[in-house]
Design a protein around this motif. Structure first.
Motif, PDB file in Angstrom:
ATOM      1  N   GLU A  94       8.259  10.769   0.591  1.00  0.00           N
ATOM      2  CA  GLU A  94       9.327  10.279  -0.279  1.00  0.00           C
ATOM      3  C   GLU A  94       9.892   8.995   0.303  1.00  0.00           C
ATOM      4  OE1 GLU A  94      13.029  12.569  -0.318  1.00  0.00           O
ATOM      5  OE2 GLU A  94      12.230  13.807   1.309  1.00  0.00           O
ATOM      6  N   ALA A  95      10.487   8.188  -0.567  1.00  0.00           N
ATOM      7  CA  ALA A  95      11.105   6.931  -0.153  1.00  0.00           C
ATOM      8  C   ALA A  95      12.279   6.660  -1.081  1.00  0.00           C
ATOM      9  CB  ALA A  95      10.104   5.777  -0.201  1.00  0.00           C
ATOM     10  N   ARG A  96      13.299   6.014  -0.539  1.00  0.00           N
ATOM     11  CA  ARG A  96      14.467   5.707  -1.360  1.00  0.00           C
ATOM     12  C   ARG A  96      15.236   4.541  -0.756  1.00  0.00           C
ATOM     13  NH1 ARG A  96      18.965  10.391  -0.229  1.00  0.00           N
ATOM     14  NH2 ARG A  96      20.281   8.771  -1.150  1.00  0.00           N
TER      15      ARG A  96
ATOM     16  N   GLN B 169       2.227   5.950  -1.755  1.00  0.00           N
ATOM     17  CA  GLN B 169       0.892   6.336  -1.307  1.00  0.00           C
ATOM     18  C   GLN B 169       1.005   7.761  -0.759  1.00  0.00           C
ATOM     19  OE1 GLN B 169      -0.562   4.038   2.012  1.00  0.00           O
ATOM     20  NE2 GLN B 169      -2.705   4.460   1.533  1.00  0.00           N
ATOM     21  N   GLU B 170       0.633   8.744  -1.566  1.00  0.00           N
ATOM     22  CA  GLU B 170       0.942  10.137  -1.259  1.00  0.00           C
ATOM     23  C   GLU B 170       0.311  10.632   0.045  1.00  0.00           C
ATOM     24  OE1 GLU B 170      -0.026  12.546  -4.593  1.00  0.00           O
ATOM     25  OE2 GLU B 170       1.490  11.627  -5.906  1.00  0.00           O
TER      26      GLU B 170
ATOM     27  N   GLU C 218       0.818  -1.212   0.000  1.00  0.00           N
ATOM     28  CA  GLU C 218       0.000   0.000   0.000  1.00  0.00           C
ATOM     29  C   GLU C 218       0.852   1.263   0.000  1.00  0.00           C
ATOM     30  OE1 GLU C 218      -3.960  -1.612   2.442  1.00  0.00           O
ATOM     31  OE2 GLU C 218      -2.553  -0.215   3.391  1.00  0.00           O
ATOM     32  N   GLU C 219       1.916   1.273   0.789  1.00  0.00           N
ATOM     33  CA  GLU C 219       2.671   2.514   0.984  1.00  0.00           C
ATOM     34  C   GLU C 219       3.701   2.779  -0.105  1.00  0.00           C
ATOM     35  OE1 GLU C 219       4.212   2.575   4.968  1.00  0.00           O
ATOM     36  OE2 GLU C 219       2.257   3.113   5.790  1.00  0.00           O
ATOM     37  N   VAL C 220       4.324   1.717  -0.653  1.00  0.00           N
ATOM     38  CA  VAL C 220       5.365   1.951  -1.667  1.00  0.00           C
ATOM     39  C   VAL C 220       5.200   1.077  -2.906  1.00  0.00           C
ATOM     40  CG1 VAL C 220       7.061   2.781   0.021  1.00  0.00           C
ATOM     41  CG2 VAL C 220       6.947   0.330  -0.525  1.00  0.00           C
ATOM     42  N   GLY C 221       4.140   0.277  -2.998  1.00  0.00           N
ATOM     43  CA  GLY C 221       3.859  -0.477  -4.211  1.00  0.00           C
ATOM     44  C   GLY C 221       4.708  -1.701  -4.443  1.00  0.00           C
TER      45      GLY C 221
END
Length: 325
Positions: free
Chosen positions: A280-282, A274-275, A235-238
């Motif tokens: 942001e994520a990395r 999930q905006e 859900e949060e980062v696919g």
């Protein structure tokens, strides 16, 4: 600290520090008896803070006896007459048979002069990582119970006021007699690693710049813990994950949670954020994370949290070796 093992040893708040003696809670005169005993130790809970004796102050604190810096200790006291008018919670006993109570009071509305209770109040996030097992258990249990009582003053069935019973471990409706138990919300928190052994860190929506941590989310009804890990990551980062492994768990009374820690492997794919939850994520290699941590471009999680321990397990050493607290 040295290289961390497969699990999360010495996780803050996770080690038992008192015998809860649940069998005593049903005694009708338990609190009256303990409040009349000067050997009983009482912790005052003011909102989300309690009085703490800090190293360097003008009152004694616990010494580890090996020349190391003194650690903070809870400022416990004997019962006073006014305690009987407050919400009193039985927390348990130590190995010597000493009983511990918490007394919940409102947080101070204004700062008090030097020497008042205000200057001795500390939150669990501030001191929890440095408290003894006994004090950490007392603080976490008292805070979680006080938070529950503060938000469950009415019956969820009929709306009638409830009253505390069983030494603070239940509330009973005064109309229909139904009993209601303290609530604990279970959350999963996970270090997600890809096939290049990079760690995924994310910044939550509304978090300040540089505040990155591992993913987390609440368990839903009818769901296993491993399924919750997979669902929250997707859900949060696919991403899809596999190899979900349990690493440890930690009470988190902010206000009433249990954090259950895992690690999982991502199967690849593009990050789709999930905006509403993730700004942001990395992915980070160990060297990249050390560099930006040392440069102050990211802020480490508090030493109290399981999030920090999950990151340290992946990194292979304590974050303080790179960015001292």
């Amino acid at each position: 600290m040295g290289l961390l093992t497969e699990t999360l040893p010495n996780l803050a708040l996770a080690r038992p520090g008192l015998d809860r003696h649940a069998e005593l809670r049903a005694e009708p005169d338990l609190l009256v008896r303990l409040l009349a005993d000067p050997s009983t130790r009482v912790l005052e809970v003011h909102g989300d803070r309690v009085p703490v004796l800090m190293a360097g102050g003008d009152r004694p604190v616990r010494s580890d006896g090996d020349g190391s810096a003194a650690a903070p200790v809870l400022d416990l006291r004997a019962p006073v007459a006014a305690d009987a008018d407050a919400l009193v919670l039985f927390l348990g006993q130590d190995g010597d048979g000493t009983a511990y109570l918490a007394v919940a009071r409102p947080a101070p509305e204004v700062e008090e002069p030097d020497g008042g209770v205000w200057e001795r109040l500390r939150g669990l996030r501030q001191v929890g990582a440095d408290l003894s097992d006994r004090d950490a258990t007392i603080f976490a249990t008292a805070l979680a119970l006080a938070n529950w009582h503060a938000t469950h003053g009415h019956c969820p069935r009929c709306g009638h006021p409830t009253e505390p019973i069983q030494a603070g471990w239940l509330r009973r409706c005064g109309r229909d007699g139904s009993e209601h138990y303290p609530r604990t919300d279970v959350a999963v928190i996970m270090s997600v690693v890809d096939d290049r052994d990079r760690l995924l860190l994310a910044r939550g929506a509304g978090w300040g710049a540089g505040r990155f941590s591992v993913l987390a989310g609440f368990l839903e009804p009818g769901e296993s813990l491993a399924a919750a890990v997979a669902r929250e990551v997707h859900e949060e980062v696919g991403l899809q994950v596999h190899g979900v492994e349990y690493l440890g768990d930690q009470p988190w009374p902010f206000p009433n949670s249990l954090m259950v820690g895992f690690t999982a492997r991502a199967t690849g794919g593009e990050l789709r954020l999930q905006e509403s939850e993730i700004a942001e994520a990395r992915w980070f290699t160990r060297e990249e994370y050390r560099e930006i941590l040392a440069a102050g471009e990211v802020s480490p999680s508090t030493r109290l949290s399981i999030a920090r321990r999950l990151i340290e397990r992946w990194l292979g050493h304590d974050l303080a070796q790179v960015a001292p607290d």
